[in-house]
Design an enzyme around this catalytic site. Sequence first.
Site, PDB file in Angstrom:
ATOM      1  N   SER A   1      -8.077   2.521   0.510  1.00 54.41           N
ATOM      2  CA  SER A   1      -7.003   0.805   0.819  1.00 54.41           C
ATOM      3  C   SER A   1      -5.862   0.870   2.304  1.00 54.41           C
ATOM      4  CB  SER A   1      -5.623   1.156  -0.818  1.00 54.41           C
ATOM      5  OG  SER A   1      -6.371   1.240  -1.200  1.00 54.41           O
TER       6      SER A   1
ATOM      7  N   PHE B   1       9.955   0.978 -11.864  1.00 55.01           N
ATOM      8  CA  PHE B   1       9.955   0.869 -13.188  1.00 55.01           C
ATOM      9  C   PHE B   1       9.729   2.574 -13.965  1.00 55.01           C
ATOM     10  CE2 PHE B   1      10.692  -3.504 -12.153  1.00 55.01           C
ATOM     11  CZ  PHE B   1      10.830  -3.709 -12.902  1.00 55.01           C
TER      12      PHE B   1
ATOM     13  N   HIS C   1     -11.334   4.960  -9.738  1.00 52.46           N
ATOM     14  CA  HIS C   1     -11.735   6.589  -9.901  1.00 52.46           C
ATOM     15  C   HIS C   1     -12.131   7.343 -10.952  1.00 52.46           C
ATOM     16  CE1 HIS C   1     -11.352   5.719  -5.152  1.00 52.46           C
ATOM     17  NE2 HIS C   1      -9.624   5.149  -5.362  1.00 52.46           N
TER      18      HIS C   1
HETATM   19 ZN   LIG Z   1      -9.267   4.031  -4.153  1.00 57.75          ZN
END
Ligand SMILES: [Zn+2]
EC number: 3.1.3.1
Length: 536
Positions: free
Chosen positions: A107, A286, A337
């Site tokens: 990513s 949060f 995952h």
């Molecule tokens: Zn990933």
Amino acid sequence: MLLLFLSLLAGACLSSLVQEKNPEYWRAQAQQTLHKALELQKLNTNVAKNVILFVGDGMGVTTVSAARILKGQLHHMPGEEFQLEMEKFPFLALSKTYNTNAQVPDSAGTATAFLCGVKSKKGTLGVSAAASRSQCNTTKGNEITSILRWAKDAGKSVGIVTTTRVNHATPSAAYAHSVDRTWYSDNEMPSEALGQGCKDIAHQLMHNIPDIEVVLGGGRKYMFPKGTPDVEYGNKEARGTRLDGQRLTDIWREKKPPNKNAYYVWNRRQLLKLDWNHVDFLLGLFEPKDMMYELNRNRWTDPSLTEMVEVAIKILRKNPEGFFLLVEGGRIDHGHHAGKAKQALHEVVEMDRAIARAGALTSSEDTLTVVTADHSHVFTLGGHAPRGNSIFGLATSLSDRDKKPFTSLLYGNGPGYKVVAGERENVLAVDYADKNYRAQAAVPLSKETHGSEDVPVFSKGPMAHLLHGVFEQNYIPHAMAYASCIGSNTDHCQGQRWPGDGATAGSSSEQAERTQQRSNSAIACSPLAPLLSAVD
Ligand SMILES: [Zn+2]
């Protein structure tokens, strides 16, 4: 023909399987699709005042198809015929996701591509492929900027909304230059890198582009001195991590002009209580780390992705120069995952709801909206399931080899690999519809892996047609920048502004909101309307 289609569609809400036996149903539907395709011959070449980029982390094509069926089934339909909000976008392309040194990407490298416009190495953020992972001294001189910076430099408001940590891979590529995606705070950095002057990602969030108007997500612990108790949780893991003793939430506020209203919030109530008309800057953190899965979310303390997107747009759209907003449905990837398909797919459904909300708050006349993924997963949907079969259900037949049933959703590898008494586990012995069930995998791994096939790119709004065909992932921000007349390629923009600019600025979005609200109530099948609003 259109009337016939609409009446057939209305019937479909009640009994789509019966209507589908009538060939006219399919002919009318195809004509409607053709009609929409013919309309696309008139291209929207307006300047994009606003750009919204939705990234479903790990949302490959199979994930989109499975989420479509899930959302349809949540609407009490068979599911396969359902249309996600993103699927209503007129233009579609495929993006090639590999990193410069990896066939199967991560990513960080992919976010650098679709935000900075340059492909780079796996695990690195906001630096070119000339930099090497974890080698601090290869950072300097190899930094590359993102479309968020280009938008800010053009006078637009900018925002980041994610369900992960705000310093996780995807959002970080919008503002940071880090040769290692795991350098969340200085606590996670090797002393050598600290000694060479590299800064952690949370620090860079506060300093690199200090005037980001909206930052919403998780990641509280990385903002506070090591050992600082968390405001919400008592456990040790939630405590602050910073070695430099800084309170980054204070630094964030100090860096804002004194005459501007800057708010830091950490729970849903505080967020929804804000009057957006009087908010100039907003930081919302949060959770100590990533936000909860949508299915596990505490509805009192944690906002949904949709709520965060709505707040962000209402703050950002006050700028007459427009805005750039990055939205990440970041936990689709985490569900996969873990082999937990149900968690992953409900994350997609929630992001799709946020896409609908963003569509209702903006207009395609002046807003380019792009929905894509950074990469895929080794996730499959198949096995001869009949029409309308629960998306979490079993394929019709038993395996002809081990005589056991199997689910339609499976993984190529991951933690769902399970052998019992020397044989593949019988799924009837477990609750395979549970949200934490790990779908079976062919190869045992503690974490299921990314996939490397292309991912979809859906687009609508000004110049959306530029995102077509099969392209390298780093093309995406170049097309978005061209459409909104920001960045380096703006020769085509001389004197061009967006529709409604000037006295009527903002009116097209408000008008779109009203129109969307009207059309939402018009298309809902009346017997199902309460259900639609409950799950949509
Ligand atoms: Zn990933």
